[in-house]
Scaffold this motif. Sequence first.
Motif, mmCIF file in Angstrom:
data_model
loop_
_atom_site.group_PDB
_atom_site.id
_atom_site.type_symbol
_atom_site.label_atom_id
_atom_site.label_comp_id
_atom_site.label_asym_id
_atom_site.label_seq_id
_atom_site.Cartn_x
_atom_site.Cartn_y
_atom_site.Cartn_z
ATOM 1 N N THR A 172 0.844 -1.209 0.000
ATOM 2 C CA THR A 172 0.000 0.000 0.000
ATOM 3 C C THR A 172 0.873 1.251 0.000
ATOM 4 N N LEU A 173 1.920 1.202 0.817
ATOM 5 C CA LEU A 173 2.775 2.387 0.962
ATOM 6 C C LEU A 173 3.579 2.657 -0.313
ATOM 7 N N ARG A 174 3.787 1.598 -1.111
ATOM 8 C CA ARG A 174 4.557 1.751 -2.355
ATOM 9 C C ARG A 174 3.708 2.233 -3.529
ATOM 10 N N LEU A 175 2.412 1.858 -3.526
ATOM 11 C CA LEU A 175 1.580 2.123 -4.712
ATOM 12 C C LEU A 175 1.247 3.618 -4.830
ATOM 13 N N PRO A 176 1.381 4.176 -6.036
ATOM 14 C CA PRO A 176 1.190 5.620 -6.190
ATOM 15 C C PRO A 176 -0.274 6.072 -6.222
ATOM 16 N N GLY A 177 -1.196 5.138 -6.517
ATOM 17 C CA GLY A 177 -2.601 5.544 -6.664
ATOM 18 C C GLY A 177 -3.423 5.422 -5.395
ATOM 19 N N VAL A 178 -2.771 5.075 -4.279
ATOM 20 C CA VAL A 178 -3.519 4.956 -3.023
ATOM 21 C C VAL A 178 -2.786 5.674 -1.884
ATOM 22 N N THR A 179 -3.559 6.154 -0.923
ATOM 23 C CA THR A 179 -2.988 6.760 0.287
ATOM 24 C C THR A 179 -3.445 5.937 1.479
ATOM 25 N N PHE A 180 -2.506 5.520 2.299
ATOM 26 C CA PHE A 180 -2.859 4.686 3.454
ATOM 27 C C PHE A 180 -3.488 5.523 4.565
ATOM 28 N N LYS A 181 -4.705 5.110 5.000
ATOM 29 C CA LYS A 181 -5.409 5.866 6.043
ATOM 30 C C LYS A 181 -5.451 5.134 7.386
ATOM 31 N N GLY A 182 -5.461 3.794 7.345
ATOM 32 C CA GLY A 182 -5.541 3.100 8.630
ATOM 33 C C GLY A 182 -5.993 1.658 8.492
ATOM 34 N N LEU A 183 -6.435 1.106 9.627
ATOM 35 C CA LEU A 183 -6.845 -0.303 9.679
ATOM 36 C C LEU A 183 -8.327 -0.393 10.029
ATOM 37 N N HIS A 184 -8.979 -1.366 9.417
ATOM 38 C CA HIS A 184 -10.420 -1.552 9.616
ATOM 39 C C HIS A 184 -10.679 -2.971 10.131
ATOM 40 N N PHE A 185 -11.638 -3.080 11.050
ATOM 41 C CA PHE A 185 -11.992 -4.373 11.649
ATOM 42 C C PHE A 185 -13.512 -4.458 11.733
ATOM 43 N N HIS A 186 -14.021 -5.670 11.759
ATOM 44 C CA HIS A 186 -15.452 -5.867 12.057
ATOM 45 C C HIS A 186 -15.586 -7.337 12.427
#
Length: 386
Positions: A172-186
């Motif tokens: 995620t941190l490498r890919l240019p088209g996405v910005t990492f926002k956090g972690l999701h759980f359910h």
Amino acid sequence: MNFPIDRFQTLRTPFYFYDTALLKQTLDVVSAQLARHESYRMHYAVKANANPVLLRIISAHGFGADCVSGGEVQTAIAHGFAPETVVFAGVGKSDWEINVALEAGIGCFNVESAAELRAINDLAKAKGMQAPVALRVNPDIGAHTHTNITTGLAENKFGINLEQIEDVLRETLRLPGVTFKGLHFHIGSQITDMLDFQALCNRINALSGELSRHGLPVGDINVGGGLGVDYEHPDKAPMADFEAYFDVFRRHLDTQPGQTVHFELGRSIVAPCGSLITRLLYVKEGTAKRFAIVDGSMTELIRPALYHAFHLPQNLSADGSRPTATYDVVGPVCESSDVFAKAFDLPECRRGDFIAFRTAGAYGESMASGYNARPLPKSYFSSDFF
Ligand code: LLP
């Protein structure tokens, strides 16, 4: 709850009746809890009920939306939810749905696999955008609820397994088209044992610690939804125990300064305010039992047929002077599972009586179908009558 049955006389049954005053009280209680913690945000789980009137009330209250399809993203935004407060989960987002969400400018994609992450990256890049993404972690926690509605076990299709999360985060941190926002759980739905949420907090703390030790960011935390309601006693307990629920997170979830905690409650917000209103068609004497046949069915409320869920039947027309009798309360659909309750005691039922099925505001109307060419149910609101 007050049912204006005089006013119901002219309406065609079955229909949903929503107590909008109770919904507003519930939203106020949730907001008061959220206000105790600056970093807490609520995203109402639209899948629980996407009725436009309810969506308007909830969005006007300032909540964000948790969506699981392109259609829900569009519906939520059309009914007042600010795009940047919309989060979008789901294991199978199709290209058009991702594009709809990108164009709308939603707040976060909750990504459920490495393959999906790459697709979102490609689609965002093609638009010259960066998609905000959170990684949905499969925390491998079994909530003590119905097997069809647990989602947090490794065997479930949801989320990225714990052992893969570090690699997917690095990607995620490498890919240019996405910005990492956090972690999701359910971890599941209709959870009434607060220890399940405590276990979730412990798992989140452990994972956050591990990622941080490896020099990786954790970002914001989305703990999903899942708080259960009391289906047995709708009038005694018309609201879920929000205080106990938020207390668990306050006491057990370790948060860093600047870290936001997102919640995605659905059922606990809307279930108590809704009832399915039906009319009694016939009482039929069977060999060993008596059937109360109502005009509502599994096409308006599928939960009893699908999960053996209980929605308290209530004879709204009985005035207290009638003797009690035992019935299997059933609908008219051509399926043996079209049963609301078996061997249930009700004040003697007569043709034309209004029979309500309580606590049906969540996953009732939103799961309605047109099976048997039955029309989708209409809805009415207490604010129209009182
Ligand atoms: N967030 C995610 C990622 C979810 O999958 C769900 C529900 C929620 C939030 C909201 O959960 P709630 O607070 O409503 O428990 N049709 C079933 C329930 C399915 C729940 C699916 N996911 C039923 O009628 O019981």
